[in-house]
Design an enzyme around this catalytic site. Sequence first.
Site, short mmCIF file in Angstrom:
data_model
loop_
_atom_site.label_atom_id
_atom_site.label_comp_id
_atom_site.label_asym_id
_atom_site.label_seq_id
_atom_site.Cartn_x
_atom_site.Cartn_y
_atom_site.Cartn_z
CG HIS A 57 30.85 6.76 -2.64
ND1 HIS A 57 31.26 6.79 -3.95
CD2 HIS A 57 31.62 7.68 -1.99
CE1 HIS A 57 32.23 7.68 -4.09
NE2 HIS A 57 32.46 8.24 -2.92
CG ASP B 223 32.20 13.74 -4.25
OD1 ASP B 223 31.82 14.14 -3.14
OD2 ASP B 223 33.16 12.95 -4.42
CG HIS C 184 35.93 10.47 -4.06
ND1 HIS C 184 35.71 11.34 -3.01
CD2 HIS C 184 37.25 10.22 -4.07
CE1 HIS C 184 36.86 11.60 -2.40
NE2 HIS C 184 37.80 10.93 -3.03
CG ASP D 90 35.25 15.34 -2.76
OD1 ASP D 90 34.64 15.83 -3.73
OD2 ASP D 90 34.89 14.29 -2.21
#
Length: 373
Positions: free
Chosen positions: A142, A179, A181, A267
Amino acid sequence: MTTGFFWDERCFWHSGGNYALTLPVGELVQPLASGGLPESPETKRRLKNLMDVTGLSKDLDLQSADPASKEELLRVHPRAFLDEFKDMSDQGGGDLGLRTPFGQGGFELAALSAGLATAAVRAVLSGEVDNAYALSRPPGHHCLPDWPNGFCLLANIAIAIEAAFAENRCRKVAVIDWDVHHGNGTEAIFYDRDDVLTISLHQEYNYPLDTGDKQDRGTGDGLGHNINIPLPPGCGHVAYLDAMNRIVLPALDTYQPDLIVVACGYDAGIFDPLARMLATADTFRQMTRQVKQAAEKLCGGKLVLVHEGGYSEAYVPFCGHATIEELSGSDKHAPDPMAATVAKRQPNARFDAFIAEQITEMAAYFATSPEKG
């Protein structure tokens, strides 16, 4: 086959700083903390512990690494940002971005995390190992050049890729981010370039809330070299493998990379508290098999997995173990203790068919050349 496993005990010592009551205990033992971030050390530590118990660790080439150097960091991050991060770290910690708290020494730990990813890439490209896994913490996908967010303080994968380019070890890299996200930081860093193909499979509008649309396909030289695969909440094993088969693998075939790097978050796992997807340990095993076979076909097996998110202390260890089993070809197995439960909680056939239609539409969309402007 030799699989390198890059890890360091000190990466478990990264703390939430002002998010936790962190007690000073010197620099030779993990800090004590009350409360803290969902991004805790325990998911990673318990993965490593499980590997030790099953004997998987003995089948790997375990290594640590030096922290990423200032020169390596500067290829991605502006000097002003690094200086501010270092100063705040020396003064006890703080928060530089959105959800990026850190304690004293946080700069050094983040540089170490980036150093593990960089060493893993270097070892694979030099032929020292066949493939590699970097247990990097804090995560990195991120982090933008001058603004960290989402628990990510430095852009680990981008730093590793830029080091490989600077050392003339490769010319084209594909990054697959599974991931849950969106990998907005990696996307932003390479968005206008054609020497890195970035692909992100993620839960639609989970985090960040305003990035990850399929229409975002790059700009300038990078047009067509960014692929976002937003999946609706509730997708499970079938949807992930279908997206890999129908979109990711064809994109790799077209791009022909010299190296494949996976931003390997867990996740999307069914028990994760920060997402609403239904992937299982076997999902991660089979995605690893898919990308490993692609690497063998396209770039001599050159494949590096870099650990990102995953917040279920109970389930991440089994997802990670399945992934590293498959990566290394080890016969040291850790049976999924939740296998019967997760099998019952997978989407029904009607939902899978609905998602398959969306994946078909996305596959057709990405098969077309994006329009400029």
